[in-house]
Scaffold this active site. Structure first.
Site, short mmCIF file in Angstrom:
data_model
loop_
_atom_site.label_atom_id
_atom_site.label_comp_id
_atom_site.label_asym_id
_atom_site.label_seq_id
_atom_site.Cartn_x
_atom_site.Cartn_y
_atom_site.Cartn_z
N ASP A 157 -6.53 6.96 10.14
CA ASP A 157 -5.05 6.65 10.83
C ASP A 157 -4.74 7.30 12.22
O ASP A 157 -5.31 8.49 12.48
CB ASP A 157 -4.26 7.14 9.82
CG ASP A 157 -4.26 6.33 8.32
OD1 ASP A 157 -4.18 5.45 8.56
OD2 ASP A 157 -4.27 7.17 7.36
N GLU A 182 0.82 -1.25 -0.03
CA GLU A 182 0.12 0.16 0.02
C GLU A 182 0.90 1.22 -0.05
O GLU A 182 1.43 1.54 0.95
CB GLU A 182 -0.91 0.10 1.18
CG GLU A 182 -1.98 -0.67 1.50
CD GLU A 182 -2.82 -0.59 2.64
OE1 GLU A 182 -2.96 0.57 2.92
OE2 GLU A 182 -3.17 -1.44 3.32
#
Length: 246
Positions: free
Chosen positions: A45, A34
């Site tokens: 996140d 990724e």
């Protein structure tokens, strides 16, 4: 063989470093990479990846850096672009897919793109033969799971807990995994809170794991040289790959 997906922040600390790290991770057993697209408000996140995002932006990250790295690595490494909708939208989703096609990038992971909104891009993704990875959260009801996964491709991103990446929480996912498998044969990969301590347990009953914060924290360690950072992250990837398959 259970799969390992590695998230790294693109162009942090610089784009050549990202290229070198990507190849080292491949050699260490990473199956899919990724490439994280730095964004100023990465809502899914935790603090580690958020800090790397902000530092990359401060250092002048542009989408051209993502394109540069992808052009270098995607021919050899199964690559996905993990980013928030805003940068992709402003560049133009078809332009993004054209770039992916040019470089050999296989798809996207867009955590703030709701399923209903993603459907309007389905034909574009089909046109360029790219995938947009489906997310399933532990709070998803069964009828919602069916809609999310019945047309899924490549793998399903199973969120380990409600919250942000890197916090290391744990929830019983056995029923939701069973529900997913009722509607699809697409592999299930578990993300959020996966590191060398938790990976073996979290890999139970799924087909792979997704690791981000555990890698990125070493990229933030100013006591390490760039060569040492690559060695540290690659060694960790190798350890995790071995543990999930032992």
């Amino acid at each position: 063989m259970k799969k390992l997906v590695a998230y790294i922040t693109t162009s942090f600390p610089n784009k050549e470093f990202t290229v070198d790290l990507a190849y080292s991770l491949k050699d260490s057993g990473v199956d899919t990479l990724e490439l994280g697209v730095p964004f100023s408000d990465p809502v899914a996140d935790g603090p580690v990846i958020e800090k790397a995002n902000l530092l990359a932006l401060k250092q002048g990250f542009k989408l051209d850096d993502l394109f540069y790295v992808s052009q270098k690595i995607a021919k050899d490494i199964d690559t996905l672009w993990m980013g928030y909708l805003n940068p992709f939208y402003h560049h133009g989703m078809e332009n993004i897919l054209k770039k992916m096609d040019d470089f050999g990038v296989n798809g996207t992971i867009i955590p703030d793109l709701p399923f209903e909104m993603a459907q309007k891009y389905d034909e574009l993704f089909k046109k360029y033969n790219k995938v947009n990875i489906a997310f399933v959260a532990p709070t998803s009801p069964k009828d919602r799971i069916k809609a999310l996964v019945e047309n899924s491709q490549k793998f399903i991103y199973m969120v380990a807990y409600a919250g942000i990446t890197g916090s290391g929480r744990s929830e019983d996912l056995s029923q939701i995994i069973k529900d997913i498998r009722e509607f699809t044969q697409t592999p299930i990969y578990l993300g959020f809170g996966v590191d060398e301590k938790t990976c073996k347990e979290k890999a139970q009953n799924v087909d792979g794991v997704i690791v981000g914060s555990a890698f990125v924290k070493h990229l933030l360690d100013d006591s390490l040289s760039n060569i040492e950072k690559i060695k540290k992250v690659s060694s960790l990837a190798k350890e995790i790959k071995e543990k999930i398959n032992s």
